[in-house]
Design an enzyme around this catalytic site. Structure first.
Site, PDB file in Angstrom:
ATOM      1  N   SER A  59       0.868  -1.180   0.000  1.00 45.13           N
ATOM      2  CA  SER A  59       0.000   0.000   0.000  1.00 45.13           C
ATOM      3  C   SER A  59       0.902   1.226   0.000  1.00 45.13           C
ATOM      4  O   SER A  59       2.075   1.141   0.391  1.00 45.13           O
ATOM      5  CB  SER A  59      -0.941  -0.013   1.207  1.00 45.13           C
ATOM      6  OG  SER A  59      -0.219  -0.219   2.400  1.00 45.13           O
ATOM      7  N   TYR A 100      -3.832  13.215   7.082  1.00 46.61           N
ATOM      8  CA  TYR A 100      -4.835  14.194   7.516  1.00 46.61           C
ATOM      9  C   TYR A 100      -4.179  15.041   8.599  1.00 46.61           C
ATOM     10  O   TYR A 100      -3.731  14.501   9.621  1.00 46.61           O
ATOM     11  CB  TYR A 100      -6.014  13.407   8.073  1.00 46.61           C
ATOM     12  CG  TYR A 100      -7.174  14.185   8.621  1.00 46.61           C
ATOM     13  CD1 TYR A 100      -8.346  14.335   7.880  1.00 46.61           C
ATOM     14  CD2 TYR A 100      -7.135  14.732   9.903  1.00 46.61           C
ATOM     15  CE1 TYR A 100      -9.430  15.010   8.394  1.00 46.61           C
ATOM     16  CE2 TYR A 100      -8.230  15.419  10.426  1.00 46.61           C
ATOM     17  CZ  TYR A 100      -9.365  15.555   9.668  1.00 46.61           C
ATOM     18  OH  TYR A 100     -10.440  16.223  10.190  1.00 46.61           O
ATOM     19  N   ALA A 135      -6.325   7.692  20.383  1.00 46.30           N
ATOM     20  CA  ALA A 135      -6.892   7.057  19.187  1.00 46.30           C
ATOM     21  C   ALA A 135      -7.909   5.981  19.570  1.00 46.30           C
ATOM     22  O   ALA A 135      -8.884   5.759  18.843  1.00 46.30           O
ATOM     23  CB  ALA A 135      -5.771   6.464  18.335  1.00 46.30           C
ATOM     24  N   HIS A 172       6.231   4.892  20.940  1.00 45.50           N
ATOM     25  CA  HIS A 172       5.824   6.272  20.654  1.00 45.50           C
ATOM     26  C   HIS A 172       6.604   7.237  21.559  1.00 45.50           C
ATOM     27  O   HIS A 172       6.785   6.957  22.739  1.00 45.50           O
ATOM     28  CB  HIS A 172       4.304   6.404  20.889  1.00 45.50           C
ATOM     29  CG  HIS A 172       3.770   7.752  20.527  1.00 45.50           C
ATOM     30  ND1 HIS A 172       3.634   8.772  21.443  1.00 45.50           N
ATOM     31  CD2 HIS A 172       3.359   8.263  19.337  1.00 45.50           C
ATOM     32  CE1 HIS A 172       3.143   9.840  20.827  1.00 45.50           C
ATOM     33  NE2 HIS A 172       2.969   9.559  19.558  1.00 45.50           N
ATOM     34  N   GLN A 184       4.837   2.879  12.540  1.00 42.71           N
ATOM     35  CA  GLN A 184       5.769   3.966  12.276  1.00 42.71           C
ATOM     36  C   GLN A 184       6.959   3.346  11.540  1.00 42.71           C
ATOM     37  O   GLN A 184       7.236   2.155  11.712  1.00 42.71           O
ATOM     38  CB  GLN A 184       6.218   4.587  13.620  1.00 42.71           C
ATOM     39  CG  GLN A 184       7.085   5.799  13.505  1.00 42.71           C
ATOM     40  CD  GLN A 184       6.425   6.881  12.661  1.00 42.71           C
ATOM     41  OE1 GLN A 184       6.525   6.842  11.426  1.00 42.71           O
ATOM     42  NE2 GLN A 184       5.746   7.815  13.288  1.00 42.71           N
ATOM     43  N   GLN A 189      16.462  15.539   5.790  1.00 42.96           N
ATOM     44  CA  GLN A 189      15.011  15.410   5.975  1.00 42.96           C
ATOM     45  C   GLN A 189      14.710  14.175   6.845  1.00 42.96           C
ATOM     46  O   GLN A 189      13.896  14.226   7.757  1.00 42.96           O
ATOM     47  CB  GLN A 189      14.347  15.270   4.613  1.00 42.96           C
ATOM     48  CG  GLN A 189      12.848  15.414   4.647  1.00 42.96           C
ATOM     49  CD  GLN A 189      12.232  15.011   3.299  1.00 42.96           C
ATOM     50  OE1 GLN A 189      12.710  14.098   2.624  1.00 42.96           O
ATOM     51  NE2 GLN A 189      11.186  15.704   2.908  1.00 42.96           N
ATOM     52  N   PHE A 201      12.763  14.207  10.484  1.00 42.57           N
ATOM     53  CA  PHE A 201      11.531  13.425  10.697  1.00 42.57           C
ATOM     54  C   PHE A 201      11.708  12.421  11.824  1.00 42.57           C
ATOM     55  O   PHE A 201      10.850  12.259  12.675  1.00 42.57           O
ATOM     56  CB  PHE A 201      11.199  12.601   9.457  1.00 42.57           C
ATOM     57  CG  PHE A 201      10.393  13.321   8.422  1.00 42.57           C
ATOM     58  CD1 PHE A 201       9.769  14.523   8.689  1.00 42.57           C
ATOM     59  CD2 PHE A 201      10.248  12.770   7.157  1.00 42.57           C
ATOM     60  CE1 PHE A 201       9.034  15.171   7.720  1.00 42.57           C
ATOM     61  CE2 PHE A 201       9.510  13.404   6.183  1.00 42.57           C
ATOM     62  CZ  PHE A 201       8.914  14.606   6.472  1.00 42.57           C
TER      63      PHE A 201
HETATM   64  P1  FAD Z   1      -2.455   7.022  20.404  1.00 46.25           P
HETATM   65  O1  FAD Z   1      -2.556   5.600  20.046  1.00 46.25           O
HETATM   66  O2  FAD Z   1      -3.619   7.670  21.075  1.00 46.25           O
HETATM   67  O3  FAD Z   1      -1.158   7.188  21.336  1.00 46.25           O
HETATM   68  C1  FAD Z   1      -0.623   8.476  21.611  1.00 46.25           C
HETATM   69  C2  FAD Z   1       0.204   8.418  22.899  1.00 46.25           C
HETATM   70  O4  FAD Z   1      -0.653   8.276  24.017  1.00 46.25           O
HETATM   71  C3  FAD Z   1       1.185   7.245  22.975  1.00 46.25           C
HETATM   72  O5  FAD Z   1       2.329   7.683  23.646  1.00 46.25           O
HETATM   73  C4  FAD Z   1       0.433   6.216  23.802  1.00 46.25           C
HETATM   74  O6  FAD Z   1       1.322   5.338  24.499  1.00 46.25           O
HETATM   75  C5  FAD Z   1      -0.345   7.099  24.762  1.00 46.25           C
HETATM   76  N1  FAD Z   1      -1.624   6.529  25.211  1.00 46.25           N
HETATM   77  C6  FAD Z   1      -2.593   6.028  24.428  1.00 46.25           C
HETATM   78  N2  FAD Z   1      -3.641   5.644  25.180  1.00 46.25           N
HETATM   79  C7  FAD Z   1      -3.332   5.933  26.467  1.00 46.25           C
HETATM   80  C8  FAD Z   1      -3.992   5.802  27.700  1.00 46.25           C
HETATM   81  N3  FAD Z   1      -5.219   5.294  27.795  1.00 46.25           N
HETATM   82  N4  FAD Z   1      -3.364   6.240  28.820  1.00 46.25           N
HETATM   83  C9  FAD Z   1      -2.124   6.776  28.753  1.00 46.25           C
HETATM   84  N5  FAD Z   1      -1.433   6.931  27.602  1.00 46.25           N
HETATM   85  C10 FAD Z   1      -2.027   6.505  26.469  1.00 46.25           C
HETATM   86  N6  FAD Z   1      -0.386  12.206  12.227  1.00 46.25           N
HETATM   87  C11 FAD Z   1      -1.201  13.088  11.629  1.00 46.25           C
HETATM   88  O7  FAD Z   1      -1.381  14.196  12.155  1.00 46.25           O
HETATM   89  N7  FAD Z   1      -1.833  12.823  10.450  1.00 46.25           N
HETATM   90  C12 FAD Z   1      -1.704  11.622   9.840  1.00 46.25           C
HETATM   91  O8  FAD Z   1      -2.290  11.388   8.781  1.00 46.25           O
HETATM   92  C13 FAD Z   1      -0.869  10.633  10.440  1.00 46.25           C
HETATM   93  N8  FAD Z   1      -0.730   9.410   9.906  1.00 46.25           N
HETATM   94  C14 FAD Z   1      -0.011   8.459  10.567  1.00 46.25           C
HETATM   95  C15 FAD Z   1       0.047   7.167  10.039  1.00 46.25           C
HETATM   96  C16 FAD Z   1       0.774   6.169  10.680  1.00 46.25           C
HETATM   97  C17 FAD Z   1       0.785   4.778  10.106  1.00 46.25           C
HETATM   98  C18 FAD Z   1       1.500   6.473  11.860  1.00 46.25           C
HETATM   99  C19 FAD Z   1       2.339   5.419  12.543  1.00 46.25           C
HETATM  100  C20 FAD Z   1       1.451   7.763  12.399  1.00 46.25           C
HETATM  101  C21 FAD Z   1       0.687   8.760  11.771  1.00 46.25           C
HETATM  102  N9  FAD Z   1       0.582  10.048  12.297  1.00 46.25           N
HETATM  103  C22 FAD Z   1      -0.213  10.976  11.675  1.00 46.25           C
HETATM  104  C23 FAD Z   1       1.302  10.420  13.516  1.00 46.25           C
HETATM  105  C24 FAD Z   1       0.430  10.256  14.785  1.00 46.25           C
HETATM  106  O9  FAD Z   1      -0.679  11.119  14.737  1.00 46.25           O
HETATM  107  C25 FAD Z   1       1.297  10.584  16.001  1.00 46.25           C
HETATM  108  O10 FAD Z   1       2.283   9.600  16.164  1.00 46.25           O
HETATM  109  C26 FAD Z   1       0.534  10.828  17.285  1.00 46.25           C
HETATM  110  O11 FAD Z   1       1.446  11.385  18.245  1.00 46.25           O
HETATM  111  C27 FAD Z   1      -0.035   9.580  17.924  1.00 46.25           C
HETATM  112  O12 FAD Z   1      -1.142   9.135  17.267  1.00 46.25           O
HETATM  113  P2  FAD Z   1      -1.730   7.684  17.639  1.00 46.25           P
HETATM  114  O13 FAD Z   1      -2.950   7.511  16.863  1.00 46.25           O
HETATM  115  O14 FAD Z   1      -0.691   6.660  17.549  1.00 46.25           O
HETATM  116  O15 FAD Z   1      -2.096   7.953  19.186  1.00 46.25           O
END
Ligand code: FAD
Length: 275
Positions: free
Chosen positions: A6, A40, A113, A139, A166, A202, A206
């Site tokens: 993909s 996004y 998330a 993370h 990631q 770059q 990143f």
């Molecule tokens: P989560 O899964 O919510 O985790 C975020 C942090 O919170 C982590 O440190 C986790 O350990 C912690 N956490 C989660 N749940 C809890 C809980 N209940 N209690 C305590 N701590 C908790 N960013 C963008 O802005 N746009 C994009 O399109 C985008 N695409 C991405 C695509 C991929 C495949 C990846 C890997 C990353 C992408 N990102 C994107 C980056 C992402 O938004 C960041 O890494 C962001 O900081 C975390 O998002 P997440 O959905 O993993 O968060």
């Protein structure tokens, strides 16, 4: 059956950029991707551009996934935007928390998330195939590797179907993460995110921001090449192709390429892998 790949894109900013990107997509479609995804911007900053590219991809006959981040959003805005995606016939999303620029509070209805995944399942049932993010190297904001794994498990238990990692350059970190997920009784596919290496500065920038480790032996060689982009690209192709070979032979269920809106390096890696 062919090995699933993909491709990930980000929304273009100008009409000229959008026109150029059509050729990039067409070149990549030859590899018959399982889907193409579009990032996004957190806070909805790229929403229009994201949805436009998603629609373009669908109309080109390829399955599109919209990334969707929830930080700072309300339930109403998320419901409205996902209803729009559903009306466009989009069936796959990458559900993310996202990162707001510093200075913004973490207000809003969704903190993680996993909250978004649960909300999507509650509101839209099984309409969307939900991908979530995974972090084999942890993370950057996680309290510990274990708490990050727990956060990943929470996303899967809330209803995620699959995960994309990631990017990383250390296959062992990925394999260990997959083993840990399996040991917890989850059989969700975890597809490695692959970042081709085409530039040194770059990539360093990143990687610092997203918590990816560039192994010393790679970093030192990239630094030594300086402005010699041809050598950086040649070395990058060798390193990333070898990584993909390792991942594939060790059972990775597919490869998700962070194309950076370019086709050349991704295509060359696919060629070398025979994909
Ligand atoms: P989560 O899964 O919510 O985790 C975020 C942090 O919170 C982590 O440190 C986790 O350990 C912690 N956490 C989660 N749940 C809890 C809980 N209940 N209690 C305590 N701590 C908790 N960013 C963008 O802005 N746009 C994009 O399109 C985008 N695409 C991405 C695509 C991929 C495949 C990846 C890997 C990353 C992408 N990102 C994107 C980056 C992402 O938004 C960041 O890494 C962001 O900081 C975390 O998002 P997440 O959905 O993993 O968060």
């Amino acid at each position: 059956m062919s090995y699933p790949v993909s491709f990930e894109f980000f929304p273009t900013k100008t009409p000229e950029g959008a026109a150029k990107h059509v050729a990039v997509r067409q070149a990549l479609y030859v590899r018959k991707p399982q889907f193409c995804s579009v990032t996004y911007g957190a806070g909805g900053s790229t929403q229009a551009g994201t949805f436009t590219m998603v629609q373009d991809i669908q109309s080109e006959g390829v399955s599109a996934a919209s990334h969707f981040s929830c930080i700072g959003a309300t339930q109403d805005s998320v419901r409205e935007e996902l209803t729009q995606l559903k009306a466009m016939g989009v069936k796959r999303i990458v559900a993310l928390r996202g990162d707001l620029p510093s200075g913004y509070g973490l207000g809003g209805a969704f903190h993680y998330a996993s909250d978004l995944v649960a909300f999507v399942r509650q509101e839209f049932g099984d309409w969307f195939y939900i991908e979530v993010a995974a972090y084999p190297e942890t993370h950057p904001q996680a309290k510990s590797p274990r708490s990050d794994l727990d956060a990943f498990v929470a996303k899967v238990r809330a209803g995620a179907d699959s995960a994309i990692t990631q990017y990383f350059y250390n296959a062992d970190a990925y394999m260990r993460f997959v083993d840990e997920v399996k040991a917890l009784g989850l059989d969700v596919p975890v597809v490695p995110g692959i970042m081709p290496i085409t530039s040194s500065t770059q990539l360093m920038r990143f990687s610092d921001a997203c918590g990816t480790e560039i192994p010393r032996w790679i970093r030192l060689r990239l630094q030594a090449y300086g402005d010699d982009t041809a050598s950086i690209r040649a070395f990058g192709l060798d390193v990333v192709t070898h990584l993909c070979e390792q991942l594939r032979s060790q059972g990775a269920p597919g490869l998700h390429f962070y194309t950076m809106n370019q086709s050349v390096a991704t295509l060359e890696i696919c060629d070398r892998l025979g994909l």
